[in-house]
Write a protein that holds these residues in place. Structure first.
Motif, PDB file in Angstrom:
ATOM      1  N   TYR A  72       1.037  -1.460   0.008  1.00 53.84           N
ATOM      2  CA  TYR A  72       0.037  -0.008  -0.085  1.00 53.84           C
ATOM      3  C   TYR A  72       1.028   1.204   0.086  1.00 53.84           C
ATOM      4  O   TYR A  72       0.817   2.236  -0.665  1.00 53.84           O
ATOM      5  N   TRP A  75       2.143   1.664  -3.352  1.00 53.08           N
ATOM      6  CA  TRP A  75       1.386   2.192  -4.341  1.00 53.08           C
ATOM      7  C   TRP A  75       1.057   4.085  -4.149  1.00 53.08           C
ATOM      8  O   TRP A  75       0.918   4.419  -5.117  1.00 53.08           O
ATOM      9  N   GLU A  78       3.973   5.984  -5.277  1.00 52.20           N
ATOM     10  CA  GLU A  78       3.794   6.196  -6.917  1.00 52.20           C
ATOM     11  C   GLU A  78       2.826   7.127  -7.295  1.00 52.20           C
ATOM     12  O   GLU A  78       2.944   7.922  -8.126  1.00 52.20           O
TER      13      GLU A  78
ATOM     14  N   THR B 103       9.357   0.175  -8.263  1.00 57.40           N
ATOM     15  CA  THR B 103       8.828   1.377  -8.430  1.00 57.40           C
ATOM     16  C   THR B 103       9.730   2.177  -9.230  1.00 57.40           C
ATOM     17  O   THR B 103      10.542   2.034  -9.702  1.00 57.40           O
TER      18      THR B 103
END
Lengths: 201, 107
Positions: A72, A75, A78, B103
């Motif tokens: 999480y 995410w 990002e 990422t």
């Protein structure tokens, strides 16, 4: 500190999710500790106990929660990155002891001291740097903070959902006087932003 | 001495891999490898992903050696601790280097 923009909202939600995960692990470990003092099963059950208590609850549960939180967190990280998009506004912020100088992509000749003007409801990329030592650009109600590094430009995405005035400050100790190293962000409505642009031309 | 080495080798390898791969990330940003793409994947992403997989393979090989008869340390206690630190090194390599592999590479 009430979040006033999408990035700040996302960070606030992340904080609550992290708190919930940490609380779940803390409560489980506390319960396990209490049960460990309370009951003693028959010696023949030791293998089964080891599997269920140490591996199942002691290792798998925290690992699963931490893995979910890591996923999480990545995410969210990002989502907070500055990416190209429509309606994007570019500004520059240069820190120095003890003031902030702001520039505007739409108005190359204009500089403002300690006051950053932005349009409300539009994403704004702040190109952050410093002319002396490391500072940190932070508008708590609009986004996270990002360091101002000498000789390097870091870009932070901020956005104000509503017009208003928001306090910003340097979140990095950079010498005596840094506690007054603040600035103000004024988020204009569409007409106000247009006026600001026209007055600067 | 051999016992200490067999216990510490996996965590020490993880330490070196962690420093090396994050150093590689800094280097790939400095060299603008994130803007060079091959088949839709940036060179930085491919390089860091490959480095991550290689690091996992290295830790897995070391763990297998710690389990294998020939390289397995002598003494039940040292063997058990060495395998535990071997598994710890493998999991730490997967877990802590996962973000740099998946990422966005450069800010």
């Amino acid at each position: 500190m009430e979040p006033a923009g999408p990035a700040a909202n996302t960070i606030a939600t992340l904080w609550w999710v992290m708190l919930a995960g940490a609380t779940a692990i803390f409560v489980l470990v506390t319960v396990l500790l209490a049960l460990g003092f309370r009951s003693k099963e028959a010696a023949g059950d030791e293998k089964r106990q080891e599997r269920s208590w140490i591996i199942g609850l002691g290792l798998l549960f925290p690992s699963t929660v931490l893995l979910a939180l890591l996923g999480y967190g990545l995410w969210v990280g990002e989502r907070l990155l500055p990416r190209d998009g429509p309606d994007l506004v570019q500004v520059q912020a240069e820190g120095r002891r003890w003031e902030w100088i702001f520039g505007y992509g739409d108005l190359p000749a204009v500089r403002t001291l300690n006051v950053l003007h932005i349009p409300a409801g539009r994403p704004v990329d702040v190109a952050i740097t410093t002319s002396d030592v490391i500072h940190s650009f932070w508008v708590p109600r609009l986004a996270g903070k990002l360091d101002a590094i000498p000789g390097h430009v870091n870009v932070l995405r901020i956005e104000a959902s509503q017009p208003g005035t928001y306090e910003g400050r340097s979140a990095e100790y950079s010498g005596v006087g840094y506690d007054h190293h603040g600035f103000t962000v004024i988020a204009h409505d569409a007409a106000g932003w247009q006026n600001f642009l026209e007055s600067g031309r | 001495m051999t016992s200490v080495l067999s216990i510490l080798v996996s965590p020490l390898l993880w330490l070196a891999l962690f420093s090396g791969i994050y150093g590689l990330q800094g280097l790939s940003c400095e060299l603008d490898l994130d803007t060079t793409t091959f088949a839709g994947i940036s060179a930085a992403r491919a390089l860091l992903g490959a480095a991550w997989l290689a690091a996992i393979a290295l830790q897995a090989t070391l763990l297998a050696a710690l389990h294998a008869g020939r390289f397995s340390p002598e003494g039940a206690f040292v063997r058990w601790i060495s395998r535990a630190t071997g598994w710890t090194g493998l999991v730490a390599t997967i877990w802590t280097l996962f973000p740099v592999a998946v990422t966005s590479t450069c800010g």
